[in-house]
Design a protein around this motif. Structure first.
Motif, mmCIF file in Angstrom:
data_model
loop_
_atom_site.group_PDB
_atom_site.id
_atom_site.type_symbol
_atom_site.label_atom_id
_atom_site.label_comp_id
_atom_site.label_asym_id
_atom_site.label_seq_id
_atom_site.Cartn_x
_atom_site.Cartn_y
_atom_site.Cartn_z
ATOM 1 N N LEU A 104 12.457 -12.151 -6.018
ATOM 2 C CA LEU A 104 11.295 -12.561 -6.816
ATOM 3 C C LEU A 104 11.266 -14.063 -7.056
ATOM 4 O O LEU A 104 10.205 -14.640 -7.263
ATOM 5 N N LEU A 105 12.433 -14.694 -7.036
ATOM 6 C CA LEU A 105 12.501 -16.132 -7.269
ATOM 7 C C LEU A 105 12.558 -16.942 -5.987
ATOM 8 O O LEU A 105 12.485 -18.167 -6.027
ATOM 9 N N SER A 106 12.682 -16.299 -4.866
ATOM 10 C CA SER A 106 12.821 -17.015 -3.602
ATOM 11 C C SER A 106 11.476 -17.556 -3.124
ATOM 12 O O SER A 106 10.409 -17.191 -3.617
ATOM 13 N N LYS A 107 11.553 -18.415 -2.137
ATOM 14 C CA LYS A 107 10.350 -19.028 -1.567
ATOM 15 C C LYS A 107 9.496 -17.997 -0.839
ATOM 16 O O LYS A 107 8.273 -18.078 -0.828
ATOM 17 N N SER A 108 10.139 -16.999 -0.254
ATOM 18 C CA SER A 108 9.404 -15.996 0.509
ATOM 19 C C SER A 108 8.567 -15.075 -0.375
ATOM 20 O O SER A 108 7.676 -14.395 0.109
ATOM 21 N N ALA A 109 8.853 -15.052 -1.677
ATOM 22 C CA ALA A 109 8.075 -14.200 -2.574
ATOM 23 C C ALA A 109 6.656 -14.743 -2.762
ATOM 24 O O ALA A 109 5.742 -13.998 -3.068
ATOM 25 N N LYS A 110 6.496 -16.030 -2.571
ATOM 26 C CA LYS A 110 5.170 -16.631 -2.726
ATOM 27 C C LYS A 110 4.279 -16.385 -1.515
ATOM 28 O O LYS A 110 3.067 -16.402 -1.607
ATOM 29 N N ILE A 111 4.891 -16.141 -0.377
ATOM 30 C CA ILE A 111 4.149 -15.836 0.845
ATOM 31 C C ILE A 111 4.241 -14.332 1.054
ATOM 32 O O ILE A 111 5.183 -13.829 1.640
ATOM 33 N N ARG A 112 3.274 -13.617 0.572
ATOM 34 C CA ARG A 112 3.310 -12.154 0.662
ATOM 35 C C ARG A 112 2.637 -11.707 1.953
ATOM 36 O O ARG A 112 1.548 -12.136 2.294
ATOM 37 N N PHE A 113 3.314 -10.820 2.649
ATOM 38 C CA PHE A 113 2.785 -10.275 3.888
ATOM 39 C C PHE A 113 2.500 -8.803 3.670
ATOM 40 O O PHE A 113 3.385 -8.040 3.288
ATOM 41 N N ASN A 114 1.276 -8.418 3.886
ATOM 42 C CA ASN A 114 0.893 -7.016 3.723
ATOM 43 C C ASN A 114 0.612 -6.433 5.095
ATOM 44 O O ASN A 114 -0.412 -6.729 5.700
ATOM 45 N N PRO A 115 1.499 -5.591 5.625
ATOM 46 C CA PRO A 115 1.285 -5.054 6.967
ATOM 47 C C PRO A 115 0.139 -4.058 7.042
ATOM 48 O O PRO A 115 -0.362 -3.784 8.111
ATOM 49 N N TYR A 116 -0.279 -3.509 5.913
ATOM 50 C CA TYR A 116 -1.344 -2.509 5.911
ATOM 51 C C TYR A 116 -2.665 -3.093 5.435
ATOM 52 O O TYR A 116 -3.421 -2.445 4.739
ATOM 53 N N GLU A 117 -2.945 -4.329 5.775
ATOM 54 C CA GLU A 117 -4.154 -4.947 5.268
ATOM 55 C C GLU A 117 -5.383 -4.666 6.135
ATOM 56 O O GLU A 117 -6.472 -5.093 5.804
ATOM 57 N N SER A 118 -5.227 -3.929 7.215
ATOM 58 C CA SER A 118 -6.384 -3.604 8.038
ATOM 59 C C SER A 118 -7.249 -2.578 7.327
ATOM 60 O O SER A 118 -6.776 -1.795 6.507
ATOM 61 N N LYS A 119 -8.531 -2.584 7.652
ATOM 62 C CA LYS A 119 -9.480 -1.687 7.006
ATOM 63 C C LYS A 119 -10.113 -0.776 8.036
ATOM 64 O O LYS A 119 -10.186 -1.097 9.217
ATOM 65 N N CYS A 120 -10.575 0.349 7.559
ATOM 66 C CA CYS A 120 -11.234 1.328 8.412
ATOM 67 C C CYS A 120 -12.532 0.729 8.942
ATOM 68 O O CYS A 120 -13.281 0.093 8.206
ATOM 69 N N LYS B 104 -8.862 0.692 2.915
ATOM 70 C CA LYS B 104 -7.591 0.275 3.502
ATOM 71 C C LYS B 104 -6.977 1.422 4.291
ATOM 72 O O LYS B 104 -7.026 2.570 3.885
ATOM 73 N N VAL B 105 -6.375 1.071 5.412
ATOM 74 C CA VAL B 105 -5.753 2.053 6.291
ATOM 75 C C VAL B 105 -4.282 2.175 5.915
ATOM 76 O O VAL B 105 -3.603 1.175 5.704
ATOM 77 N N ASN B 106 -3.772 3.403 5.828
ATOM 78 C CA ASN B 106 -2.389 3.632 5.432
ATOM 79 C C ASN B 106 -1.411 3.597 6.588
ATOM 80 O O ASN B 106 -0.217 3.624 6.370
ATOM 81 N N GLN B 107 -1.884 3.540 7.799
ATOM 82 C CA GLN B 107 -1.042 3.637 8.981
ATOM 83 C C GLN B 107 -1.088 2.316 9.742
ATOM 84 O O GLN B 107 -2.151 1.731 9.904
ATOM 85 N N GLN B 108 0.064 1.859 10.202
ATOM 86 C CA GLN B 108 0.111 0.630 10.977
ATOM 87 C C GLN B 108 -0.596 0.826 12.308
ATOM 88 O O GLN B 108 -0.548 1.904 12.892
#
Length: 99
Positions: A40-56, A62-66
């Motif tokens: 939570l305190l690391s630098k990578s916490a500020k760059i959030r990657f959401n692998p399920y951000e694609s949409k139908c 939002k799509v639940n499957q990669q």
């Protein structure tokens, strides 16, 4: 619903091995993972990657499957593959709700 061709893409493990040296999912040569690091305190916490951000493509939820382009509800309703959109079932004689 997924066709047989796209079913091969689903063989990835849902819960990977715990991180340690020599595990199957550890990346060799990448040394930025520290033991007992507060994520939570690391630098990578500020760059959030959401692998399920694609949409139908149909209903825009939002799509639940990669790697999927359609949600499960739309894919089942139309009888198509959720990943490639190929027709799998003939749903003309099915009695489905209009939701």
């Amino acid at each position: 619903m997924v066709c047989k061709k796209c079913e091969k893409k689903l063989t990835a493990v849902a819960a990977p091995d715990k991180w340690k040296d020599g595990s199957k999912n550890s990346v060799a040569g990448k040394g930025d993972r520290k033991i007992n690091q507060n994520k939570l305190l690391s630098k990578s916490a500020k760059i959030r990657f959401n692998p399920y951000e694609s949409k139908c493509r149909i209903c825009k939820t939002k799509v639940n499957q990669q790697q999927a382009h359609y949600c499960q509800q739309c894919a089942y309703k139309r009888g198509i593959c959720a990943m490639c959109g190929k027709q799998i079932l003939d749903t003309t004689s099915y009695k489905q709700s209009s939701k």
